[in-house]
Write an enzyme that holds these catalytic residues in place. Sequence first.
Site, PDB file in Angstrom:
ATOM      1  N   CYS A  86      52.988 -50.449   9.487  1.00  0.00           N
ATOM      2  CA  CYS A  86      53.426 -50.026  10.821  1.00  0.00           C
ATOM      3  C   CYS A  86      54.925 -50.226  11.037  1.00  0.00           C
ATOM      4  O   CYS A  86      55.482 -49.693  11.996  1.00  0.00           O
ATOM      5  CB  CYS A  86      52.643 -50.767  11.896  1.00  0.00           C
ATOM      6  N   HIS A 135      56.088 -50.720  18.594  1.00  0.00           N
ATOM      7  CA  HIS A 135      54.974 -50.140  17.837  1.00  0.00           C
ATOM      8  C   HIS A 135      53.770 -50.035  18.759  1.00  0.00           C
ATOM      9  O   HIS A 135      53.466 -50.967  19.513  1.00  0.00           O
ATOM     10  CB  HIS A 135      54.658 -51.024  16.630  1.00  0.00           C
ATOM     11  N   ASN A 158      46.890 -45.902  17.589  1.00  0.00           N
ATOM     12  CA  ASN A 158      47.835 -46.517  16.650  1.00  0.00           C
ATOM     13  C   ASN A 158      48.062 -45.559  15.479  1.00  0.00           C
ATOM     14  O   ASN A 158      47.140 -45.286  14.709  1.00  0.00           O
ATOM     15  CB  ASN A 158      47.248 -47.851  16.162  1.00  0.00           C
TER      16      ASN A 158
HETATM   17  N1  ACO Z   1      33.192 -51.109  21.266  1.00  0.00           N
HETATM   18  C1  ACO Z   1      32.415 -52.024  21.869  1.00  0.00           C
HETATM   19  N2  ACO Z   1      32.350 -53.301  21.477  1.00  0.00           N
HETATM   20  C2  ACO Z   1      33.112 -53.670  20.458  1.00  0.00           C
HETATM   21  C3  ACO Z   1      33.956 -52.775  19.783  1.00  0.00           C
HETATM   22  C4  ACO Z   1      33.970 -51.445  20.233  1.00  0.00           C
HETATM   23  N3  ACO Z   1      34.751 -50.501  19.666  1.00  0.00           N
HETATM   24  N4  ACO Z   1      34.598 -53.434  18.802  1.00  0.00           N
HETATM   25  C5  ACO Z   1      34.187 -54.717  18.853  1.00  0.00           C
HETATM   26  N5  ACO Z   1      33.284 -54.863  19.855  1.00  0.00           N
HETATM   27  C6  ACO Z   1      32.595 -56.062  20.261  1.00  0.00           C
HETATM   28  C7  ACO Z   1      32.540 -57.113  19.192  1.00  0.00           C
HETATM   29  O1  ACO Z   1      31.478 -56.892  18.297  1.00  0.00           O
HETATM   30  C8  ACO Z   1      32.379 -58.371  19.990  1.00  0.00           C
HETATM   31  O2  ACO Z   1      31.034 -58.472  20.360  1.00  0.00           O
HETATM   32  P1  ACO Z   1      30.275 -59.906  20.359  1.00  0.00           P
HETATM   33  O3  ACO Z   1      31.025 -60.731  21.351  1.00  0.00           O
HETATM   34  O4  ACO Z   1      28.892 -59.554  20.766  1.00  0.00           O
HETATM   35  O5  ACO Z   1      30.416 -60.420  18.973  1.00  0.00           O
HETATM   36  C9  ACO Z   1      33.189 -58.094  21.254  1.00  0.00           C
HETATM   37  O6  ACO Z   1      33.336 -56.676  21.322  1.00  0.00           O
HETATM   38  C10 ACO Z   1      34.539 -58.762  21.266  1.00  0.00           C
HETATM   39  O7  ACO Z   1      35.186 -58.528  20.002  1.00  0.00           O
HETATM   40  P2  ACO Z   1      36.610 -59.089  19.697  1.00  0.00           P
HETATM   41  O8  ACO Z   1      36.988 -58.656  18.316  1.00  0.00           O
HETATM   42  O9  ACO Z   1      36.670 -60.544  20.012  1.00  0.00           O
HETATM   43  O10 ACO Z   1      37.472 -58.301  20.768  1.00  0.00           O
HETATM   44  P3  ACO Z   1      38.977 -58.466  21.101  1.00  0.00           P
HETATM   45  O11 ACO Z   1      39.119 -58.743  22.542  1.00  0.00           O
HETATM   46  O12 ACO Z   1      39.686 -59.377  20.144  1.00  0.00           O
HETATM   47  O13 ACO Z   1      39.521 -57.008  20.839  1.00  0.00           O
HETATM   48  C11 ACO Z   1      40.806 -55.786  19.210  1.00  0.00           C
HETATM   49  C12 ACO Z   1      39.470 -56.453  19.527  1.00  0.00           C
HETATM   50  C13 ACO Z   1      41.019 -54.694  20.234  1.00  0.00           C
HETATM   51  C14 ACO Z   1      40.755 -55.196  17.819  1.00  0.00           C
HETATM   52  C15 ACO Z   1      41.918 -56.852  19.334  1.00  0.00           C
HETATM   53  O14 ACO Z   1      41.614 -57.977  18.566  1.00  0.00           O
HETATM   54  C16 ACO Z   1      43.237 -56.329  18.911  1.00  0.00           C
HETATM   55  O15 ACO Z   1      43.822 -55.501  19.573  1.00  0.00           O
HETATM   56  N6  ACO Z   1      43.781 -56.819  17.815  1.00  0.00           N
HETATM   57  C17 ACO Z   1      45.059 -56.392  17.320  1.00  0.00           C
HETATM   58  C18 ACO Z   1      44.805 -55.626  16.151  1.00  0.00           C
HETATM   59  C19 ACO Z   1      45.473 -54.279  16.128  1.00  0.00           C
HETATM   60  O16 ACO Z   1      45.895 -53.688  17.081  1.00  0.00           O
HETATM   61  N7  ACO Z   1      45.519 -53.829  14.931  1.00  0.00           N
HETATM   62  C20 ACO Z   1      46.066 -52.582  14.635  1.00  0.00           C
HETATM   63  C21 ACO Z   1      46.691 -52.622  13.332  1.00  0.00           C
HETATM   64  S1  ACO Z   1      47.893 -53.852  13.267  1.00  0.00           S
HETATM   65  C22 ACO Z   1      49.143 -53.310  14.051  1.00  0.00           C
HETATM   66  O17 ACO Z   1      49.343 -52.142  14.173  1.00  0.00           O
HETATM   67  C23 ACO Z   1      50.044 -54.303  14.557  1.00  0.00           C
END
Ligand code: ACO
Length: 322
Positions: free
Chosen positions: A113, A249, A279
């Site tokens: 990224c 980003h 993204n």
């Molecule tokens: N729809 C519904 N529920 C979902 C989904 C979905 N698409 N994805 C995960 N869940 C569920 C999980 O299974 C979990 O359920 P559980 O509590 O029953 O186990 C619950 O939602 C919470 O999951 P978390 O992973 O804890 O959710 P979080 O609030 O951390 O959000 C996310 C996840 C959006 C990926 C977040 O961690 C994030 O934004 N991380 C940054 C990563 C990123 O943006 N990466 C991109 C590439 S890196 C970059 O470009 C910098």
Amino acid sequence: MTYTRIAGTGAYLPEKVVTNQDLEKTMDTSDEWIRERTGIRRRHIAADGETCSDMAIAAAYKAMEMAGIEASDIDLIIVGTVTPDKIFPSTACIVQRRLGIHGCPALDIQAACSGFVYALDLANRFIQSGSAKNALIVGSEMLSRITNWEDRTTAVLFGDGAGAAILQPSDEPGVISTHIHSDGQYEDLLQVPSGIALGYDAVCAEKAFIQMNGNAVFRRAVATLDSIARETLAGNGIDKHDIDWLIPHQANLRIISAAAKKLDLSMDRVVVTVDDHANTSSASIPLALDTAVRDGRIQRGQLLLFEAFGAGFTWGSALIRF
Ligand code: ACO
């Protein structure tokens, strides 16, 4: 002293739009969950047969048009991508051939990224040294091809697109400074663990797709974007309130908002496209830049801060007088 200016910007987004509601029909997710956790509402997805170089070229022609140059004027091509057309030759060489130009250096940068900021850093050095006068830098990504569409934890996050810029020499900044970093110890937190040494999807299908520890990436992204912003401002003796536009980003609205808050910037001075594009890795900053240049928000003379963070981890920034 010779500086580098951004003479033109361009963007390309594939025609097909996939909304959160579309994803609700194919996986166990909801528009509400995706918007609340990420800010994403829709993403563009490349057509079958469309390639990284197709998108790069479309964005490049727009940037050339804005800069008022022809393809034959280009004397350096750098493409940031994690989704090249082929293992080799580079996508930059394919772009060069398809633009009908010969002889100038053309190379890909793989900094995930952060690819566009890395490309900007490198092209800036070429221009400052007098080695290039019309550099084409591009971020172009087809993340849909390395996304596991059965994995809701990653599939909702990514999209396809390309953004480009033409860089030229100038007597005045221009690019005030660039700062790039990486730390390979975080390899396992965000990766596509597939390739030459490990083998491709014949060995294990899910290995050909993006794998991510979302929580750990989130925390690291927020802390690192804050530190790179501080490094950039301190290095130039510039107050955070002097920034006209933050162009981060576009991974997640919550990461972007946290970065803006730490800079004491209101969100109306932050360019946000993650809602429409999701993204797009190295394409996200030039796509956001081009969007705000063409809709008139970004004006000549304004101070811009680019901030990137991606797999590796890699991160970087650029402070630019537009
Ligand atoms: N729809 C519904 N529920 C979902 C989904 C979905 N698409 N994805 C995960 N869940 C569920 C999980 O299974 C979990 O359920 P559980 O509590 O029953 O186990 C619950 O939602 C919470 O999951 P978390 O992973 O804890 O959710 P979080 O609030 O951390 O959000 C996310 C996840 C959006 C990926 C977040 O961690 C994030 O934004 N991380 C940054 C990563 C990123 O943006 N990466 C991109 C590439 S890196 C970059 O470009 C910098």
